[in-house]
Design an enzyme around this catalytic site. Structure first.
Site, PDB file in Angstrom:
ATOM      1  N   HIS A  77       0.831  -1.218   0.000  1.00  0.00           N
ATOM      2  CA  HIS A  77       0.000   0.000   0.000  1.00  0.00           C
ATOM      3  C   HIS A  77       0.865   1.268   0.000  1.00  0.00           C
ATOM      4  O   HIS A  77       0.440   2.315   0.484  1.00  0.00           O
ATOM      5  CB  HIS A  77      -0.964   0.044   1.198  1.00  0.00           C
ATOM      6  CG  HIS A  77      -1.700  -1.239   1.425  1.00  0.00           C
ATOM      7  ND1 HIS A  77      -2.930  -1.495   0.865  1.00  0.00           N
ATOM      8  CD2 HIS A  77      -1.363  -2.349   2.126  1.00  0.00           C
ATOM      9  CE1 HIS A  77      -3.322  -2.715   1.225  1.00  0.00           C
ATOM     10  NE2 HIS A  77      -2.379  -3.253   1.982  1.00  0.00           N
TER      11      HIS A  77
ATOM     12  N   SER B 203      14.887  21.482 -16.317  1.00  0.00           N
ATOM     13  CA  SER B 203      13.720  22.280 -16.627  1.00  0.00           C
ATOM     14  C   SER B 203      14.200  23.604 -17.209  1.00  0.00           C
ATOM     15  O   SER B 203      15.236  24.131 -16.810  1.00  0.00           O
ATOM     16  CB  SER B 203      12.916  22.530 -15.353  1.00  0.00           C
ATOM     17  OG  SER B 203      12.161  23.712 -15.474  1.00  0.00           O
TER      18      SER B 203
ATOM     19  N   LYS C  39      15.879  21.695 -11.120  1.00  0.00           N
ATOM     20  CA  LYS C  39      15.243  20.425 -11.472  1.00  0.00           C
ATOM     21  C   LYS C  39      16.140  19.447 -12.203  1.00  0.00           C
ATOM     22  O   LYS C  39      16.937  19.821 -13.056  1.00  0.00           O
ATOM     23  CB  LYS C  39      14.023  20.694 -12.359  1.00  0.00           C
ATOM     24  CG  LYS C  39      12.908  21.413 -11.625  1.00  0.00           C
ATOM     25  CD  LYS C  39      12.047  20.460 -10.871  1.00  0.00           C
ATOM     26  CE  LYS C  39      11.035  19.865 -11.835  1.00  0.00           C
ATOM     27  NZ  LYS C  39      10.052  19.063 -11.128  1.00  0.00           N
TER      28      LYS C  39
ATOM     29  N   GLU D 165       9.858   8.061 -16.876  1.00  0.00           N
ATOM     30  CA  GLU D 165       8.530   8.656 -17.090  1.00  0.00           C
ATOM     31  C   GLU D 165       8.013   8.342 -18.494  1.00  0.00           C
ATOM     32  O   GLU D 165       6.845   8.024 -18.698  1.00  0.00           O
ATOM     33  CB  GLU D 165       8.593  10.178 -16.923  1.00  0.00           C
ATOM     34  CG  GLU D 165       8.710  10.630 -15.486  1.00  0.00           C
ATOM     35  CD  GLU D 165       8.831  12.145 -15.413  1.00  0.00           C
ATOM     36  OE1 GLU D 165       7.838  12.792 -15.067  1.00  0.00           O
ATOM     37  OE2 GLU D 165       9.921  12.674 -15.725  1.00  0.00           O
TER      38      GLU D 165
END
Ligand code: ARG
Length: 484
Positions: free
Chosen positions: A180, A301, A307, A314
């Protein structure tokens, strides 16, 4: 693919594409027609834009077919020789990027046949004896896919090899195991990685299985019913490295199960890779901080200078969508199609080719990236310490001291509550504090409350103990490559 540099001639005044017949009606069926195909329909029904990537398979299929026609006496020695020489020349032109692909010749099969005929004359026109594009395309796809599966299995194994190397390095590294997405029990990072290894092992065997089943030759089924020539299907099957000829001509030209099976194996693989991706994304976040991905696999970024984004995982996660979509496309394409060949089947290629390209790219990126993962051992250890991950170990300890499991569960629950209110892990509570909850707790309790003691105690096949992880790695390394 390698065809990018080739030109596509769709203009009615194109050079080589325009034989005398092209200006009238289509050469392949002109006889029956009294007017030219509408220009838009011609482009709409063509597949050469994407099926030309199967040119080598198409030429090999033609070589086998020509040799077979010669063997049974339908094609004389001279014509067979001319065809084989012509096919060599065509193949060379295509490989060199000197082939004039024409949309007027609809697909890879007719482009190659037309050029062959330009090169060798009447012999070229004899090649299509006893065959149809229906069995030709079914043969080409199987040959093409068979080869691509070799490459894909190889890439899966390369990724598995990388996983084994990292797992061996991190066999003792403790991290929290989750259920979980809540800290559950400590595990080793090596153990976690070996779970990935197992998923990929099943994926590899699914592709191998699909490859084996598809390795049958539909050549000779002709349009749908077979042919009146005394063809030798065993001969062509053997020439092309197929196990045997397919049994039924109607099924042979209409079956696309192999494409569906391939896309299904690919979808399961990508679902697995999306799960791995998700973990890599989570682990590399500042909040988890379990791993770092090398800069070369990340991007920055354009607005936020701090970043470093995990783009590769992804994107792999995202590409799972189109791979699942391709499977659905093929299932839907085949649904309710009556026997035998229908033009619908031309729509099998783009989802199939996209799946091949996408899966190959994802595997390549992962196989390169995974061995380069930087593991932040201290951070993982700290996280495993924070979530009362040895609570089950304390319960098991009490059970070994004869307390029923449910009562032990209750005792540990109270100890955890104290840990929460005092901000301490179970191993940081004093013996006196722990004894408040059960007089069965003695000084030896601290052996099971440590993370090391916890993982070491799970010492059986499939358990997370470092010794077991090492054994699992050794077993995996000892397996023959075909099984990995
Ligand atoms: N380009 C076609 C395909 O990919 C080849 C078979 C065409 N057969 C036909 N009868 N029109 O399916």
């Amino acid at each position: 693919m390698s065809n990018k540099n080739q030109q596509m001639d769709s203009s009615p005044t194109g050079k080589r594409g325009d034989s005398a017949t092209d200006n009238a009606t289509n050469a392949a069926w002109g006889g029956r027609f009294s007017e030219q195909t509408d220009a838009f329909v011609e482009a709409f029904t063509a597949s050469v834009q994407f099926d030309r990537r199967m040119y080598r398979q198409d030429i090999n299929g033609s070589r086998a077919h020509a040799r077979m026609l010669n063997k049974i006496g339908v094609l004389n020695e001279e014509d067979c020789h001319a065809i084989l020489q012509g096919l060599d020349k065509v193949e060379q032109e295509i490989t060199d990027g000197n082939f004039n692909w024409s949309i007027k010749r609809e697909d890879v099969h007719m482009n190659i046949e037309a050029r062959l005929t330009e090169l060798v004359g009447d012999a070229g026109k004899r090649l299509h004896t006893g065959r149809s594009r229906n069995d030709q395309v079914a043969t080409d796809i199987r040959l093409y896919l068979r080869e691509q599966i070799d490459f894909i299995i190889n890439e899966i194994q390369r990724l598995q090899q990388g996983i084994l190397d990292v797992a061996a390095r991190e066999a003792d590294t403790i991290m929290p195991g989750f259920t979980h997405l809540q800290v559950a029990q400590p595990v080793t990072f090596g153990h976690h990685l070996m779970a990935w290894f197992e998923m990929l092992k099943r994926d590899g065997s699914r592709f191998a299985d699909c490859q084996q089943r598809m390795n049958m030759s539909p050549l000779g089924a002709a349009a749908l019913a077979g042919t009146s020539y005394p063809i030798d299907r065993e001969f062509t099957a053997q020439q092309l490295g197929f196990t045997a000829p397919t049994e039924n001509s109607l099924d042979s030209v209409s079956d696309r199960d192999f494409a569906i099976e391939f896309c299904s194996a690919a979808a399961i693989l990508l679902v697995h890779m999306s799960r791995m991706s998700e973990e890599l994304v989570i682990w590399s976040s500042a909040q988890f901080d379990f791993i770092e991905l090398p800069d070369r696999f990340c991007t920055g970024s354009s607005i936020m200078p701090q970043k470093k984004n995990p783009d590769v995982p992804e994107l792999v996660r995202g590409k799972t969508g189109r791979i699942n979509g391709n499977l659905i496309s093929l299932l839907t394409l085949m649904k309710s199609q009556p026997l035998a060949y229908n033009k619908d089947n031309q729509e099998d290629k783009e989802p199939l080719f996209d799946t091949i390209d996408t899966v190959s790219g994802c595997l390549r990126a992962f196989a390169d990236m995974v061995p380069a993962i930087i593991c932040k051992r201290e951070s993982m250890y700290k996280a495993a310490k924070q979530g009362f991950s040895t609570a089950t170990d304390l319960a098991d300890y009490l059970v070994r001291k004869n307390l029923p499991f449910r009562d032990a569960h209750e005792v540990v629950g109270s100890a955890v509550a104290m840990g929460v209110s005092t901000g301490k892990d179970l191993s940081e509570l004093s013996l006196e504090q722990l004894q408040q909850f059960s007089d069965k707790i003695e000084a030896d309790v601290f052996e099971v409350l440590t993370l090391e003691g916890s993982v070491q105690s799970r010492n059986h096949i499939g358990g997370t103990a470092p010794a077991q992880v090492r054994k699992a790695i050794a077993r995996a390394r000892a397996e023959p490559a075909s099984k990995k």
